[in-house]
Write an enzyme that holds these catalytic residues in place. Structure first.
Site, PDB file in Angstrom:
ATOM      1  N   SER A 147       0.984  -1.334   0.138  1.00  0.00           N
ATOM      2  CA  SER A 147      -0.033   0.129   0.003  1.00  0.00           C
ATOM      3  C   SER A 147       0.950   1.335   0.009  1.00  0.00           C
ATOM      4  O   SER A 147       0.211   2.447  -0.275  1.00  0.00           O
ATOM      5  CB  SER A 147      -0.933  -0.055   1.046  1.00  0.00           C
ATOM      6  OG  SER A 147      -0.269   0.388   2.413  1.00  0.00           O
TER       7      SER A 147
ATOM      8  N   LYS B 262       0.882   4.161   7.184  1.00  0.00           N
ATOM      9  CA  LYS B 262       0.195   5.059   6.215  1.00  0.00           C
ATOM     10  C   LYS B 262       0.460   6.418   6.145  1.00  0.00           C
ATOM     11  O   LYS B 262       1.017   6.946   7.331  1.00  0.00           O
ATOM     12  CB  LYS B 262      -1.319   4.912   6.369  1.00  0.00           C
ATOM     13  CG  LYS B 262      -2.044   3.389   6.257  1.00  0.00           C
ATOM     14  CD  LYS B 262      -1.977   3.222   4.815  1.00  0.00           C
ATOM     15  CE  LYS B 262      -2.628   1.945   4.341  1.00  0.00           C
ATOM     16  NZ  LYS B 262      -1.923   0.676   5.090  1.00  0.00           N
TER      17      LYS B 262
END
Length: 205
Positions: free
Chosen positions: A125, A163
């Site tokens: 990701s 993230k």
């Protein structure tokens, strides 16, 4: 730098500036792209010469470049930082803290090793931020973040993920994947715990 050609001096300066900014060395391909070489081989040959002349030392891994005292900077003192587990760069995974290994870092960038830890990345990701599965990310312990920081976020049920942090409002945080094919995670600030901020990366494969 009388021993160096103009190009070799430029590459050595690039190494210094890159390492000062990122806390780790550039890869051969980073050097190739920066100087517009047609292949990694040209960059590799310059690194061999810098090593032979005593300006750098290299280990047999990607980004395994270390500047010597001869380069005008002291990067030879080292410290050990614990690798305490894995971190998801994809779906969140359960956080497990146990010392699995240790990684070596330059002490001038990481003077207080008890303020840092390392995690092994799992998932894709964050690939558009050049963070790949299998990389070691170096995390500075802190419980806050600014927009744009890459953080270790601990969610409900003790699940952790890596993230990019973005504050939307006092009631909403976005944890943004650096992969255009993946969705943003929306989090209530009341349940979000920030474990730290990414400050470096080591790629060993």
């Amino acid at each position: 730098m009388k021993e160096l050609t103009s190009r070799q001096s430029q590459i050595l300066q690039y190494l210094k500036e890159y390492m000062e900014k990122n806390s780790y060395a550039p890869s051969v391909r980073d050097i190739m792209k920066h100087f517009g070489f047609k292949s990694p081989r040209a960059a590799h040959k310059h690194l061999i010469t810098l090593e032979e002349k005593g300006y750098i030392e290299r280990k047999g891994v990607s980004r395994g470049i270390r500047l010597t005292e001869k380069s005008g900077e002291i990067f030879t003192r080292e410290t050990l930082v614990p690798v305490i587990g894995k971190i998801a760069a994809g779906a969140a995974i359960e956080a497990v803290e146990e010392i699995r290994d240790r990684v070596t870092l330059p002490v001038n960038y990481f003077p207080k090793n008890n303020e840092y830890f390392a995690l092994i990345v799992e998932g894709n990701s964050m690939i558009e931020a050049h963070i790949k599965s299998g990389d070691h990310v170096i995390i500075k312990k802190q419980n806050y973040a600014d927009d744009g920081d890459i953080i270790v976020a601990l969610l409900e049920n003790n699940y952790a993920t890596l993230k990019t942090f973005k504050k939307i409002s006092d009631r909403l945080i976005h944890l943004v994947p650096e992969n255009s094919e993946m969705e943003i995670i929306e989090v209530d600030p009341k349940i979000l715990k920030i474990q730290g901020k990414m400050v470096g990366l080591i790629r060993t494969m």
